[in-house]
Design a protein around this motif. Structure first.
Motif, PDB file in Angstrom:
ATOM      1  N   LYS A  33      33.224  10.050   8.041  1.00 40.07           N
ATOM      2  CA  LYS A  33      33.044  11.319   8.738  1.00 40.07           C
ATOM      3  C   LYS A  33      31.609  11.813   8.726  1.00 40.07           C
ATOM      4  N   GLU A  52      27.872  16.241   8.800  1.00 38.97           N
ATOM      5  CA  GLU A  52      29.120  15.759   9.370  1.00 38.97           C
ATOM      6  C   GLU A  52      28.899  15.249  10.785  1.00 38.97           C
ATOM      7  N   LYS A  53      29.756  14.279  11.164  1.00 40.50           N
ATOM      8  CA  LYS A  53      29.585  13.690  12.485  1.00 40.50           C
ATOM      9  C   LYS A  53      29.843  14.690  13.600  1.00 40.50           C
ATOM     10  N   LYS A  54      30.735  15.619  13.364  1.00 39.69           N
ATOM     11  CA  LYS A  54      31.090  16.578  14.399  1.00 39.69           C
ATOM     12  C   LYS A  54      30.150  17.785  14.418  1.00 39.69           C
ATOM     13  N   ALA A  55      29.194  17.808  13.528  1.00 40.88           N
ATOM     14  CA  ALA A  55      28.275  18.944  13.474  1.00 40.88           C
ATOM     15  C   ALA A  55      27.378  18.966  14.710  1.00 40.88           C
ATOM     16  N   LYS A  56      26.987  20.158  15.104  1.00 40.08           N
ATOM     17  CA  LYS A  56      26.087  20.313  16.242  1.00 40.08           C
ATOM     18  C   LYS A  56      24.632  20.154  15.802  1.00 40.08           C
ATOM     19  N   LYS A 102      24.832  20.825  21.326  1.00 39.56           N
ATOM     20  CA  LYS A 102      25.687  19.643  21.443  1.00 39.56           C
ATOM     21  C   LYS A 102      25.839  18.969  20.089  1.00 39.56           C
ATOM     22  N   THR A 103      26.932  18.216  19.931  1.00 38.81           N
ATOM     23  CA  THR A 103      27.163  17.518  18.669  1.00 38.81           C
ATOM     24  C   THR A 103      26.133  16.420  18.478  1.00 38.81           C
ATOM     25  N   LYS A 105      26.628  13.541  17.018  1.00 36.66           N
ATOM     26  CA  LYS A 105      27.220  12.244  17.316  1.00 36.66           C
ATOM     27  C   LYS A 105      27.114  11.916  18.792  1.00 36.66           C
ATOM     28  N   LYS A 106      27.355  12.937  19.656  1.00 36.69           N
ATOM     29  CA  LYS A 106      27.286  12.701  21.095  1.00 36.69           C
ATOM     30  C   LYS A 106      25.867  12.384  21.538  1.00 36.69           C
TER      31      LYS A 106
END
Length: 888
Positions: A33, A52-56, A102-103, A105-106
């Motif tokens: 994660k 975290e991967k979902k963090a912006k 934006k995240t 990861k993206k």
């Protein structure tokens, strides 16, 4: 013992908890994660952050700011590249800014390359940065921009900035600590040579007493004036498929072609910015004289690059121009990009820091990189040969270091050509007028110069030379040099001196790549010209020398034979004394004089004129202040009192008449110029040339303002057009108005027939009082053009200064519109006062101050160039006078 326990003992009512297995599982889950992101900082250190991967992106940015303990954080951002590029590769199209909304990861995907902490929004003035640590980060960024070749600048400016770096890192110069080559191991500027290091060392001696924070502030204060400072470049093509670059800055959008700035559009001029697929568009504000909207389109390489440029414009405009980001209304079916800048603006950042107060903190500064020492370093002169173009054969008589201008290779972004009254035949051209992708830029020198043929484009071509220049050494240490002009009639050098018969004629500049530069031995700055085509000019006047050079162009295939005396040879340590004497003389450990800042400003002024940067900076400055209104001027009762419909006085600084029969309006503004380092404020009223219907208003203004001096910088008729009404009576006659009468007592014309001086007697009818009015008219100054020579203009300005009554009202200055020639005179007198006070002179700042009080002061680039040259001429004359009275 546990080995002897039976199986039964562990059965039944019992329980287990596998700690180790669960720890391993949790660790695996965190690894799946989480992300590890490495960030490279401006001091070349790095740090790994766990997120975290979902963090912006905002989460990572906040961690970076906290790691640095950065308060004024909104100027900075993080850059990354999918291809592993770094900012140092000078390919800005490879780099992207991390989007806080934006995240991560993206944006990053599986990218394992580091991110780079950099300045995203370059502050227009370092004084806006309240924290020393923030200014230090800016200093590191600009230093990287210079070393990595993103920020182009002249060698003299590079040496000046490098000297501040040395002061910051090494402190004050001490001869016992700093030997002859104490800078040889430091990487300070690109293409570093021994000559440059000597200039840096001499400039370093001037900075005695400056703390690191002071030196870094001065570094940034000079860097902000560089043409490419804070420009984010994007590749594009015009509709003729020619390569151009679009630069996004704090003040607007600039256009470069062949690395030369050809046009600029300020944010106040731009109405809309848009993109569609690979096309990028800007819509310009309609001027009062225009009946149509201007829409400019540019071709980008890809859709992505078009959107990246659009986003950069949105961010820069919002950050620098708005008080707070605008919130976009949400519609159910919205089209187009939803991107908006969501961070804080510069206004919000500055306001918060003011409320918070300064944070006193200590930090360790990063030293300059050293040249690699794994192998024995090449000699300094050899290092210079590796990094620069091969040097020319030395003169047999030359026993000194060649000047920087002589050895510096020509750069595509420099423009050193212009025919003027003090030249030796090279043409410095200025691009004026709006740039259109479908139209080639207009190339002009002065307003009255003929334009080139529209069927040819000679803007960036380097023509072949018609003949090879030759030279030979003659007796008594003199050298004879034969030059032939190129196809544009240019020899490639400037001359100075000749103000009087006692001031020798010297070469002031040699343009790279021209005949004067290609001859062997090379014509060098500082060489004294003794003869021109057989004419002795050792005691010649400046204008005579110019006439000989111009005559040579027209006869005998342009052959120009010069006999020159090389620059003086100094004993002891060999060096060439730079122009304007900004290197200390005598005891190098003495306390620097307070005029150092003046000397450095003159150095920057000369460099800016030489490489064209000064003019391009002028061209992108706003003509009218976007926040100041001219409502009173456009009222129906006043509109006919304006000579030109688009040249109107600001409401806040306009002159308000109290007892005029025609009302309180006149097209005039108060312009007050404070002289730094003194309590002096030069007060002016800048106004248009009176109309027949406003003559009474004009004299009422003279009466009410208690002015004793009127300076007129136009004739009544120019090129068949009326430029100003004859608002005064002829000699011996009297003009009768409602509240005043005006009688002309004296009218004299000088020997050159360039000036007319009059004395008027003004009679206040109501109070029965009289006072004399001096009237000084410059009749040899063409509309939209410039005087014939700086010397003539300086003589007139000096006489104006001597006539000014410091106890009376403001000086009234007018031309036709009251902005162009009027602004030139105001700037020149201001610069004279600053020079006499030993204060630095920055002409662009003076123009900005004037335009905050009256719109469009100094109307075109030719006028601005001329007044800058006049400032340098006045400063040089002061130096010569000082040397004659105080010989070394």
């Amino acid at each position: 013992m546990i080995e002897s326990l039976s199986r039964r003992a562990l059965t039944g009512s019992s329980g287990t908890y596998n700690v180790h297995a669960l720890e391993l599982a949790a660790l695996r889950e965190r690894k799946l994660k989480g992300l590890k992101v490495t960030v490279m900082f401006l001091d070349d250190t790095d740090h790994t952050f766990h997120i975290e991967k979902k963090a912006k992106g905002s989460v990572l940015l906040e961690q970076v700011y906290q790691h640095l303990e950065l308060i004024e954080k909104d100027y900075f951002g993080l850059q990354y590249s999918d291809a592993g590029c770094s900012p140092s590769n000078n390919k800005p199209e490879c780099m992207q800014w991390l989007d806080p909304s934006k995240t991560i990861k993206k944006q990053l995907g599986n990218c394992e390359y580091p991110l780079y902490f950099r300045v995203k929004f370059y502050v227009s003035d370092p004084s806006k940065l309240k924290e020393e640590y923030t200014r230090y980060q800016f200093y590191l960024q600009v230093r990287k921009d210079i070393l990595e070749g993103r920020l182009h600048l002249s060698s003299s400016t590079a040496c000046l900035l490098a000297s501040y770096t040395v002061q910051s890192e090494l402190g004050d110069y001490h001869s016992d600590e700093h030997g002859p080559n104490y800078l040889s191991n430091l990487q300070l500027i690109p293409m570093q040579t021994e000559e440059m290091e000597k200039k840096i060392a001499e400039l370093h001696k001037l900075h005695r007493g400056q703390l690191p924070a002071d030196a870094e502030f001065n570094f940034l204060d000079h860097a902000k004036r560089i043409d490419m400072y804070g420009v984010e470049l994007h590749k594009a093509k015009d509709n003729m498929n020619r390569d151009i670059q679009l630069g996004v800055t704090s003040i607007g959008l600039v256009v470069f072609q062949n690395n030369i700035r050809v046009s600029a559009f300020s944010w106040s001029k731009i109405m809309k910015i848009s993109f569609k697929r690979k096309m990028f568009f800007i819509q310009l504000r309609r001027e009062p004289s225009e009946s149509y909207d201007t829409l400019l389109g540019f071709n980008m390489d890809t859709y992505r690059s078009s959107k990246t440029l659009w986003k950069a414009c949105v961010e820069h405009h919002t950050f620098f121009r708005l008080h707070s980001p605008k919130v976009r209304r949400k519609f159910p079916l919205s089209l187009g990009s939803k991107f908006r800048y969501s961070g804080r603006t510069e206004f919000q950042t500055v306001s918060e820091v003011k409320q918070r107060g300064k944070l006193e903190r200590k930090f360790v500064r990063s030293p300059s990189k050293l040249f690699r020492q794994s192998v024995p370093p090449p000699a300094l002169e050899e290092r210079g040969k590796i990094l620069t173009a091969p040097s020319r054969p030395p003169r047999p008589y030359d026993n000194k270091v060649t000047s920087l201008g002589a050895k510096e290779p020509r750069k595509a972004w420099e423009d050193d050509c212009r025919i003027s009254d003090d030249d030796g035949g090279f043409l410095e051209r200025t691009l004026e007028g709006p740039f259109s992708p479908s139209l080639a830029g207009r190339v002009i020198s002065y307003a009255d110069e003929e334009l080139p043929s529209p069927t040819t484009n000679e803007l960036y071509e380097t023509p072949p030379y018609s003949a090879s220049p030759t030279s030979q050494v003659v007796e008594d240490g003199l050298v004879m040099i034969t030059l032939f002009p190129d196809e544009e009639g240019k020899y490639g050098f400037n001359v100075k001196g000749g103000a009087t018969v006692d001031v020798p004629i010297q070469v002031s500049r040699v343009a790279p790549g021209t005949p004067a530069d290609k001859c062997a031995p090379r014509l060098s700055e500082g060489d004294q010209i003794v003869q021109i085509n057989g004419h002795d000019v050792t005691h010649g006047l400046h204008q005579t020398v110019v006439q000989y050079i111009q005559k040579a162009r027209r006869t005998n295939e342009g052959k120009l034979v010069l006999v020159v005396k090389p620059s003086p040879i100094y004993s002891g340590d060999e060096y060439e004394e730079p122009p304007y004497h900004y290197v200390p003389v005598g005891d190098v450990l003495r306390t620097p004089s307070p005029s150092n800042a003046l000397e450095q400003s003159m150095l920057l002024l000369e460099d800016g004129l030489a490489n064209g940067a000064l003019i391009t900076q002028y061209e992108i400055m706003y003509r009218k202040h976007p926040d100041l209104m001219c409502d009173e001027a456009v009222k129906p009762k006043n509109i006919n009192k304006n000579r030109y419909r688009d040249i109107l006085p600001y409401d806040v600084t306009r002159v308000v008449l109290k007892h005029s029969p025609g009302g309180d309006y006149i097209n005039a503004n108060y312009v007050n110029m404070h002289i730094s380092g003194s309590d002096v404020i030069n007060k002016y009223v800048a106004t248009q040339g009176p109309l027949p219907s406003t003559t009474e208003d004009f004299w009422q203004m003279v009466l009410e303002e208690e002015s004793n001096l009127i300076v007129m910088l136009t004739t009544v008729v120019e090129r068949g057009r009326v430029k100003c009404h004859k608002y005064w009576p002829s000699l011996g006659e009297e003009l009768t108005l409602t509240n005043v009468t005006v009688k002309c007592l004296v009218e004299e014309t000088d020997d050159s027939r360039s000036f007319v001086f009059r004395d008027f007697l003004l009679h206040d009818v109501k109070n029965d009082r009289e006072r004399k009015i001096k009237h000084m008219q410059y009749v040899a100054w063409p509309d939209h053009g410039v005087p014939e020579s700086p010397e003539q203009f300086l003589g007139f300005t000096q006489r104006v200064r001597e006539t000014r009554d410091t106890d009376g009202g403001p000086m009234i200055v007018h031309c036709s519109a009251g902005i162009g020639r009027t602004g030139v005179l105001v700037l020149m007198e201001t610069a004279m006062c600053l020079i006499e006070m030993g204060e630095p002179v920055y002409p662009l700042d003076i123009v900005q101050i004037m335009r905050k009080q009256r719109a469009m002061m100094i109307q075109n680039a030719s006028q601005y160039r001329f007044v800058c040259e006049s400032v340098l001429t006045f400063y040089t004359q002061k130096i010569l006078v000082s040397e004659n009275h105080h010989p070394r």
